[in-house]
Design an enzyme around this catalytic site. Structure first.
Site: not given
Ligand code: CMC
Length: 428
Positions: A305, A363
């Site tokens: 998140h 989720d």
């Molecule tokens: N699985 C594997 N690695 C992950 C995941 C994951 N679900 N989420 C983040 N990472 C890693 C990512 O690869 C990155 O690694 P590095 O620093 O080595 O490049 C690091 O963690 C930080 O990730 P980010 O994409 O920069 O983080 P963000 O804050 O931009 O993204 C997120 C947050 C929710 C989009 C992301 O965690 C994600 O894609 N999760 C899966 C989708 C999901 O479950 N979304 C629902 C969110 S809660 C409900 C809502 O808000 O709608």
């Protein structure tokens, strides 16, 4: 003492005021920066930017806390119900008995849709995704409810808010019924909000349908947990759309469109599909490995998140609800739930997930509950949209009433061509 920060650019020192919130980190006010220093700030994804002042929802991502108007989500999920939470988000305080009765009366008297909207539904292909239908129908409400479009009239804003909270379940249920070729069900105002939604989705004219109170309570909880979440992508979309003076129905339609994405509201569907694809506990290590592989775009859906770097408090409540609902339905041994629990256990012990502070989010368990209730995955995000509508409207109303509000207009770090002269086609 008023705090400030000093920014030095070359010879120039710019004094930037610092505002202290009631909770959370201080905020450096950069509104005069461009005028005084001729520079922009750069923050794609708004990871360090507060886009507005708000009194509605507070999240502490490190502690894993979520408050609606100061009340912790766990207390509300345990002791409140969705329409009370709606009142709280919209008006700032919990209602007394008379206010609650009046609010519920107003919501239940607005649940029906203009009959002509039924024709609008029929223009969609049968296999339309319910989110596509919802974006269209909610946007089209501006063409049906002309008496609640004037954003400068507080009464019209109020009517628009009540209409959307009341009608979104009807719209989502109709989108679902249309997609499966069943007749629409009219709302039943003697049922509570969640029960009425289940009835509109699952009742058929050929048989009596009784709402199961445990399922209605679980649905009500899902709605409470999703009701608002500060300045997330869809809420920011609603605020940005609203900042131009667009009508409330158009703004909420924009929010629904943004919510649809798999990184946001579409994650509940993607998560259940992933759990099903994993299928059995012995295949989990393979998926954990893929999630950690930089060359593989796969991510563990329902994990991670932007704000929570500790457990998502909503996920804890959701996990309890999943156990309750599956227990009631006698399917506690549901393989998807087993995979989810084991995946959570393994990921929480894995160095990669621990180091990156990736915990299950809201989720992770919601899809399992909705699936057990009988919803297809295509309805997961529409249910999120119904629940979040009150948050979007509360934030939109707050924005309209904010005297410092301006049209949202970010700037950019331009990396394109510098000025060049047009070349005629024959010389290219
Ligand atoms: N699985 C594997 N690695 C992950 C995941 C994951 N679900 N989420 C983040 N990472 C890693 C990512 O690869 C990155 O690694 P590095 O620093 O080595 O490049 C690091 O963690 C930080 O990730 P980010 O994409 O920069 O983080 P963000 O804050 O931009 O993204 C997120 C947050 C929710 C989009 C992301 O965690 C994600 O894609 N999760 C899966 C989708 C999901 O479950 N979304 C629902 C969110 S809660 C409900 C809502 O808000 O709608």
């Amino acid at each position: 003492m008023t705090k400030s920060a000093k920014l030095t650019i070359g010879e120039k020192v710019i004094d930037l005021p610092i505002h202290s919130p009631t909770l959370g980190p201080d905020v450096v006010d950069i509104r005069k920066l461009y005028a005084e220093a001729d520079v922009f700030t750069y923050d794609p994804g708004f990871t360090s930017t507060a886009a507005c002042e708000s009194t509605i929802t507070y999240i502490d991502g490190d502690k894993g806390e979520l408050f609606y108007r100061g009340y912790p989500i766990e207390q509300l999920a345990d002791r409140s119900h969705y329409l009370e939470v709606c009142y709280l988000l919209l008006y700032g305080e919990l209602p007394n008995a008379a206010q609650q009765a009046d609010f519920e009366y107003r919501i239940t008297r607005h649940t029906m849709l203009h009959e002509q909207i039924h024709y609008f539904f029929r223009g969609f292909r049968r296999d339309s995704h319910p989110m596509a239908t919802m974006v269209g129908v909610v946007g089209a409400m501006s063409a049906f409810y002309h008496d609640s479009l004037d954003i400068n009239d507080p009464w019209q804003r109020e009517v628009a808010a009540i209409r959307m909270i009341a009608k979104l379940p009807t719209i989502a249920a109709m989108a679902y019924k249309y997609s499966i070729g069943q007749p629409f069900n009219y709302p039943q105002n003697h049922l509570d909000y969640a029960g009425n939604f289940l009835h509109m989705c699952f009742a058929v004219p050929a048989e009596p349908y009784t709402v199961n109170p445990v399922l209605a309570k679980a649905m009500d909880r899902i709605m409470m947990l999703h009701a608002d979440h500060e300045q997330n992508a869809s809420t920011s979309t609603v605020r940005l759309a609203g900042s131009s003076g667009a009508n409330p129905f158009a703004c909420i339609a924009a929010g629904i469109a943004c919510l649809w994405g798999p990184a946001h509201g579409g994650a509940n569907r993607a998560c259940l599909e992933m759990l099903r694809e994993i299928g059995t506990v012995d295949r989990i290590p393979e998926y954990i490995r893929r999630a950690k592989d930089k060359d593989d775009p796969f991510r563990l859906m329902g994990f991670g998140h932007r704000v929570y770097k500790n457990f998502d408090p909503r996920a804890k409540v959701m996990k309890e609800s999943a156990d309750e609902v599956l227990g009631l339905l006698g399917i506690e041994n549901n393989p998807t739930l087993q995979v989810a629990k084991e995946l959570e256990r393994i990921a929480l012990e894995d160095d990669y997930f621990v180091a990156k502070k990736l915990y299950p989010n809201v989720d992770f368990y919601s899809g399992i509950i909705l699936d057990a209730m009988g919803f297809p995955t295509s309805m997961f995000t529409p249910i999120f949209a119904i629940s979040r509508t009150v948050g979007w409207i509360s934030q939109w109303k707050e924005m309209i009433g904010d005297p410092t509000q301006k049209i949202g207009r970010p700037r950019q770090l331009y990396k394109g061509e510098t000025r060049r002269d047009y070349v005629d086609l024959r010389h290219r």
